[in-house]
Design an enzyme around this catalytic site. Structure first.
Site, mmCIF file in Angstrom:
data_model
loop_
_atom_site.group_PDB
_atom_site.id
_atom_site.type_symbol
_atom_site.label_atom_id
_atom_site.label_comp_id
_atom_site.label_asym_id
_atom_site.label_seq_id
_atom_site.Cartn_x
_atom_site.Cartn_y
_atom_site.Cartn_z
ATOM 1 N N HIS A 80 69.942 81.833 17.161
ATOM 2 C CA HIS A 80 69.054 82.564 16.249
ATOM 3 C C HIS A 80 69.320 84.067 16.310
ATOM 4 O O HIS A 80 69.270 84.752 15.289
ATOM 5 C CB HIS A 80 67.585 82.286 16.596
ATOM 6 N N HIS A 90 69.888 77.474 20.711
ATOM 7 C CA HIS A 90 69.201 78.103 19.588
ATOM 8 C C HIS A 90 68.716 79.517 19.859
ATOM 9 O O HIS A 90 68.535 80.282 18.916
ATOM 10 C CB HIS A 90 68.039 77.231 19.124
ATOM 11 N N LYS A 123 65.887 62.726 18.604
ATOM 12 C CA LYS A 123 64.884 63.715 18.217
ATOM 13 C C LYS A 123 63.503 63.077 18.134
ATOM 14 O O LYS A 123 62.514 63.661 18.572
ATOM 15 C CB LYS A 123 65.244 64.384 16.889
ATOM 16 N N LYS A 166 58.358 70.198 11.887
ATOM 17 C CA LYS A 166 58.354 71.656 11.911
ATOM 18 C C LYS A 166 58.748 72.161 10.540
ATOM 19 O O LYS A 166 59.781 71.757 10.002
ATOM 20 C CB LYS A 166 59.364 72.171 12.931
ATOM 21 N N GLU A 212 74.591 70.039 15.732
ATOM 22 C CA GLU A 212 73.282 69.512 16.155
ATOM 23 C C GLU A 212 73.429 68.080 16.691
ATOM 24 O O GLU A 212 72.708 67.676 17.595
ATOM 25 C CB GLU A 212 72.284 69.531 14.990
ATOM 26 N N ASN A 228 65.864 73.211 21.608
ATOM 27 C CA ASN A 228 66.335 74.561 21.312
ATOM 28 C C ASN A 228 67.608 74.918 22.060
ATOM 29 O O ASN A 228 68.036 76.071 22.042
ATOM 30 C CB ASN A 228 65.241 75.575 21.647
ATOM 31 N N HIS A 283 73.644 78.300 10.200
ATOM 32 C CA HIS A 283 72.806 77.951 11.356
ATOM 33 C C HIS A 283 73.547 77.131 12.422
ATOM 34 O O HIS A 283 73.557 77.486 13.603
ATOM 35 C CB HIS A 283 71.568 77.196 10.861
ATOM 36 N N GLU A 340 55.391 71.042 20.541
ATOM 37 C CA GLU A 340 56.291 71.917 21.277
ATOM 38 C C GLU A 340 55.600 72.667 22.407
ATOM 39 O O GLU A 340 55.723 73.879 22.541
ATOM 40 C CB GLU A 340 56.934 72.930 20.325
ATOM 41 N N ARG A 370 45.370 72.233 1.839
ATOM 42 C CA ARG A 370 45.368 72.098 3.306
ATOM 43 C C ARG A 370 46.102 70.843 3.775
ATOM 44 O O ARG A 370 45.748 70.255 4.794
ATOM 45 C CB ARG A 370 43.941 72.110 3.854
ATOM 46 N N ARG A 405 59.717 69.360 24.140
ATOM 47 C CA ARG A 405 60.352 69.575 22.845
ATOM 48 C C ARG A 405 61.244 70.804 22.831
ATOM 49 O O ARG A 405 62.188 70.899 22.050
ATOM 50 C CB ARG A 405 59.284 69.685 21.759
HETATM 51 N N1 LIG Z 1 62.473 72.192 10.786
HETATM 52 C C1 LIG Z 1 63.303 72.026 11.781
HETATM 53 O O1 LIG Z 1 62.971 71.365 12.763
HETATM 54 C C2 LIG Z 1 64.684 72.619 11.703
HETATM 55 C C3 LIG Z 1 65.660 72.234 12.618
HETATM 56 C C4 LIG Z 1 66.922 72.774 12.457
HETATM 57 C C5 LIG Z 1 67.213 73.646 11.445
HETATM 58 N N2 LIG Z 1 66.240 74.010 10.586
HETATM 59 C C6 LIG Z 1 66.512 74.922 9.481
HETATM 60 O O2 LIG Z 1 67.428 74.306 8.586
HETATM 61 C C7 LIG Z 1 68.124 75.324 7.875
HETATM 62 C C8 LIG Z 1 69.569 74.994 7.837
HETATM 63 O O3 LIG Z 1 69.718 73.723 7.179
HETATM 64 P P1 LIG Z 1 71.031 73.408 6.334
HETATM 65 O O4 LIG Z 1 72.195 73.687 7.158
HETATM 66 O O5 LIG Z 1 70.857 72.060 5.734
HETATM 67 O O6 LIG Z 1 70.973 74.556 5.237
HETATM 68 P P2 LIG Z 1 70.833 74.512 3.651
HETATM 69 O O7 LIG Z 1 69.634 73.818 3.214
HETATM 70 O O8 LIG Z 1 70.982 75.922 3.200
HETATM 71 O O9 LIG Z 1 72.104 73.692 3.201
HETATM 72 C C9 LIG Z 1 73.379 74.237 3.406
HETATM 73 C C10 LIG Z 1 74.167 74.341 2.102
HETATM 74 O O10 LIG Z 1 74.613 73.049 1.751
HETATM 75 C C11 LIG Z 1 74.269 72.756 0.417
HETATM 76 N N3 LIG Z 1 74.070 71.307 0.352
HETATM 77 C C12 LIG Z 1 73.085 70.581 0.920
HETATM 78 N N4 LIG Z 1 73.303 69.277 0.727
HETATM 79 C C13 LIG Z 1 74.446 69.170 0.022
HETATM 80 C C14 LIG Z 1 75.198 68.081 -0.465
HETATM 81 N N5 LIG Z 1 74.827 66.805 -0.226
HETATM 82 N N6 LIG Z 1 76.310 68.341 -1.176
HETATM 83 C C15 LIG Z 1 76.717 69.632 -1.388
HETATM 84 N N7 LIG Z 1 76.063 70.685 -0.921
HETATM 85 C C16 LIG Z 1 74.935 70.455 -0.237
HETATM 86 C C17 LIG Z 1 73.079 73.586 0.138
HETATM 87 O O11 LIG Z 1 72.945 73.828 -1.238
HETATM 88 C C18 LIG Z 1 73.374 74.839 0.936
HETATM 89 O O12 LIG Z 1 74.154 75.688 0.176
HETATM 90 C C19 LIG Z 1 67.828 76.624 8.587
HETATM 91 O O13 LIG Z 1 66.928 77.359 7.799
HETATM 92 C C20 LIG Z 1 67.170 76.187 9.875
HETATM 93 O O14 LIG Z 1 66.233 77.135 10.353
HETATM 94 C C21 LIG Z 1 64.985 73.517 10.699
HETATM 95 ZN ZN LIG Z 2 69.128 73.849 14.780
#
Ligand SMILES: NC(=O)c1ccc[n+]([C@@H]2O[C@H](COP(=O)([O-])OP(=O)(O)OC[C@H]3O[C@@H](n4cnc5c(N)ncnc54)[C@H](O)[C@@H]3O)[C@@H](O)[C@H]2O)c1
Ligand SMILES: [Zn+2]
Ligand SMILES: NC(=O)c1ccc[n+]([C@@H]2O[C@H](COP(=O)([O-])OP(=O)(O)OC[C@H]3O[C@@H](n4cnc5c(N)ncnc54)[C@H](O)[C@@H]3O)[C@@H](O)[C@H]2O)c1
Ligand SMILES: [Zn+2]
Lengths: 387, 387
Positions: free
Chosen positions: B270, B266, B245, B162, B204, B263, B285, B255, B140, B259
């Protein structure tokens, strides 16, 4: 409730009447009511509708409870103008699994419920824990309503916001804290509960007396028959239990300290449940707790912390209502003590490797012991097994 | 950072130096620091050790990041005397699944980590969201540390608590709020990120300017090349983004209100991700967000809320850095507009059936619109598709 009616209960909690009782769980903005009374399920729709306009719900229940109590609940929801879907899962502890969690989540999402809509748990602790976990993670938290149908769920699992599932590594190791918005405890639905399950729930009722309400324990010794037969003592005992749990939860929502007292009997109990592979034929949760509470008192006496007499009195009362109180009362063979101890050490109440137990100085005087030596527990258990 | 260095950034946030920057996320007892600087990963073990004695960790990462950056992290942990296990998952959005969640949970439990131990996410937003969710539900809630390695993760997903996974019903529909205890953003690890992923993260960064920092957006228009090439502008932009942020999160952790501004872009984004089946070949994304932000500005102009010029300026800048900005920039066919609208309506930001969008009065003037008529969105999208 007066002294004379309570058989010596010194802190009158609620009146011994048949009217509906309400216990509040005080958690600031997340405070909620527990409604306790006979026949409440028929009016549950109305009570739920009062929470918000245009709310939609997904009712989660199990096959046994669905057969007995789903129709009146759904009818009441329809009467109150609440759109409702329902999902019926197999009964039993095995339903507290990742697979069932995925099913509930999928059901709720397929119905397109939103954050302001509610998951309604109609059932025992299994359905409550599972549905509450799902409500806590769908859209990062939706509304949640408990309609507990087992005694254990009414006095324990439906109150306090702990939710979760089991994994191969142990019980309740995965979950969230997610408080319900309302708890509706219909004391009459307990009439269809098996004697065995009713007794198991009674172990948790007795637990509140053993933790810090010695007068309540004495009252139970005198009045337990009325609770079992469905007299006014039943709602009374449930209300005192809910109030006891609500107090602890309000003081310590996230289980950083005092809330751990609620685990009296549970460290041993969980180990026994694990040792019997959560096989409800051999041991249900409350039975494990009953044996665990006796063990906790005996171990406290073994450690010269409490008198032998108190341990004997606990054992006598629980045995009198028909609960198992000894390792030998469990059908079939138990694994070696080492394995039991492994189950204890994997228990989530473990802190940085040290064994934490709830021990006692006597009836109604439980306390948290942080540094119980594993070797001493081992010796103690070995003794119990070769009497 | 002075006015002249910032190209007009009126609220200097941090100085344009190469030293380590710290941004605090102020959440009372759950406040935490974001460390930003070049080469921080080598000292991450030490920073983590400072959180508590005898802590053990499980590092979760993906195959791509593991190959490039896991060894220095593990070496630093070992140097700092922290016992660590690691789990390497496939890279990509598909890893935000129930199946992967179960794998992480099992890994953490098999290592017998306790509540005070930590899950460490080494990777992009996928690894961060998944690991944070696991950390939020094992026992938990256990400790959680983010070591974000993508630009998107450093400026967005690693901050704010999140967490979540995707289901067949949509993205991020299942998860919890679970704040990290520490975020370590090493700006140098971004050198190994593909151009495409770097640009996606940049969307972003631009978003924070578009929400309520018009001067930051202007600064980005002037200084983006330094961010891409790894100049001191990079840490600067990351720090401003994290601060933006952090402010919103501190004001509205769960949210409920403000907050939602985060979005911006987004809701459309999405829907486009869903419409392309989360196929990272077609759309990642941040690219969806880039197109979504342009659509949000154009839709605001279509509704006579903002000027056409601002929408054009947003489109121009995002296109200049190489981001897709038009539906037609997405490779392959998109589903019919009705299907896109369905994806929008299932989006979790929907409230009781009404469409909620983040619209704008112009650059840096975003606001929450609660009652956007679906028919108007439909008409607008149809127009975009047949130019
Ligand atoms: N929690 C939140 O508040 C929040 C906010 C925005 C986005 N997200 C989520 O984040 C995700 C997208 O994140 P992302 O774009 O980082 O995706 P990701 O984690 O898939 O990374 C993108 C790609 O880059 C590669 N990578 C990462 N770091 C690297 C590095 N230093 N060198 C080489 N390759 C590298 C990864 O292996 C992957 O193939 C989505 O699922 C989205 O929903 C969450
Ligand atoms: Zn985003
Ligand atoms: N969340 C908490 O704080 C908390 C506290 C204590 C226990 N628990 C959990 O609760 C679970 C045990 O709860 P339980 O004993 O209610 O188990 P349960 O839900 O399995 O119910 C026991 C049995 O009784 C049946 N049943 C329930 N209500 C009935 C009724 N009115 N009539 C006929 N049959 C009925 C069920 O179908 C089931 O077969 C365990 O998983 C335990 O971990 C949780
Ligand atoms: Zn219990």
């Amino acid at each position: 409730m007066t002294e004379s009616q309570s058989g010596g209960l010194s802190q009158p909690a609620v009146t011994l009447s048949t009217a509906q009782k309400t216990v509040q769980v005080a958690l600031g903005a997340r405070s909620y009511d527990i409604l306790i009374g006979t026949g409440l399920i028929d009016g549950a729709g109305k009570a739920i509708a009062a929470l918000g306009d245009g709310m939609r719900v997904a009712v989660i229940t199990d096959e046994t409870v669905a057969r007995l109590h789903l129709d009146p609940l759904m009818a009441g929801l329809a009467d109150a103008g609440i759109a409702a879907v329902s999902l019926v899962l197999p009964a039993g502890e095995k339903t507290k699994s990742f697979e069932a969690l995925m099913q509930v989540v999928d059901h709720v999402l397929a119905a397109r419920l939103e954050r302001g809509d509610a998951v309604v748990a109609l059932g025992g602790g299994v359905i409550g824990d599972l549905s509450g976990f799902a409500a806590g993670i769908v859209r990062r938290g939706m509304r949640f309503i408990q309609v507990p149908t087992s005694l254990l769920a009414q006095v324990d699992s439906s109150v306090g916001g702990k939710t979760g599932i089991n994994t191969s590594h142990g019980k309740n190791l995965v979950g969230v804290f997610h408080q319900p918005d309302l708890v509706i405890a219909d004391t009459k639905v307990l009439d269809t509960l098996s004697d065995r399950e009713f007794r198991a729930g009674y172990a948790e009722v007795a637990k509140y007396g053993l933790i810090d309400r010695p007068d309540f324990f004495a009252w139970l010794e005198a009045n337990w028959r009325g609770i079992f037969s469905g007299g006014p003592e039943r709602a009374e005992a449930i209300a005192v239990s809910c109030r006891a749990k609500a107090e602890v939860v309000a003081a310590d929502e996230r289980e950083a300290g005092r809330r751990a007292l609620l685990n009296l009997g549970h460290t041993f109990g969980h180990a026994l449940e694990a040792a019997t592979q959560y096989d409800g034929q051999r041991l249900v949760h409350g039975e494990g707790v009953a044996i665990g509470m006796v063990l906790a008192h005996e171990f406290s006496s073994h450690m010269n912390l409490a008198s032998r007499d108190d341990a004997a009195r606990v054992q006598r009362h629980l045995a009198e209502v028909g609960l198992p109180t000894r390792l030998g009362d469990i059908a079939g063979a138990l694994p070696p003590t080492d394995v039991l101890l492994d189950h204890i050490a994997q228990d989530k109440k473990v802190r940085r490797g040290a064994l934490t137990f709830i021990l006692t100085h006597g009836i109604g005087q439980a306390f948290i012991a942080d540094d119980v030596p594993g070797a001493e527990v081992h010796r103690f258990l070995e003794e119990r097994r070769s009497p």
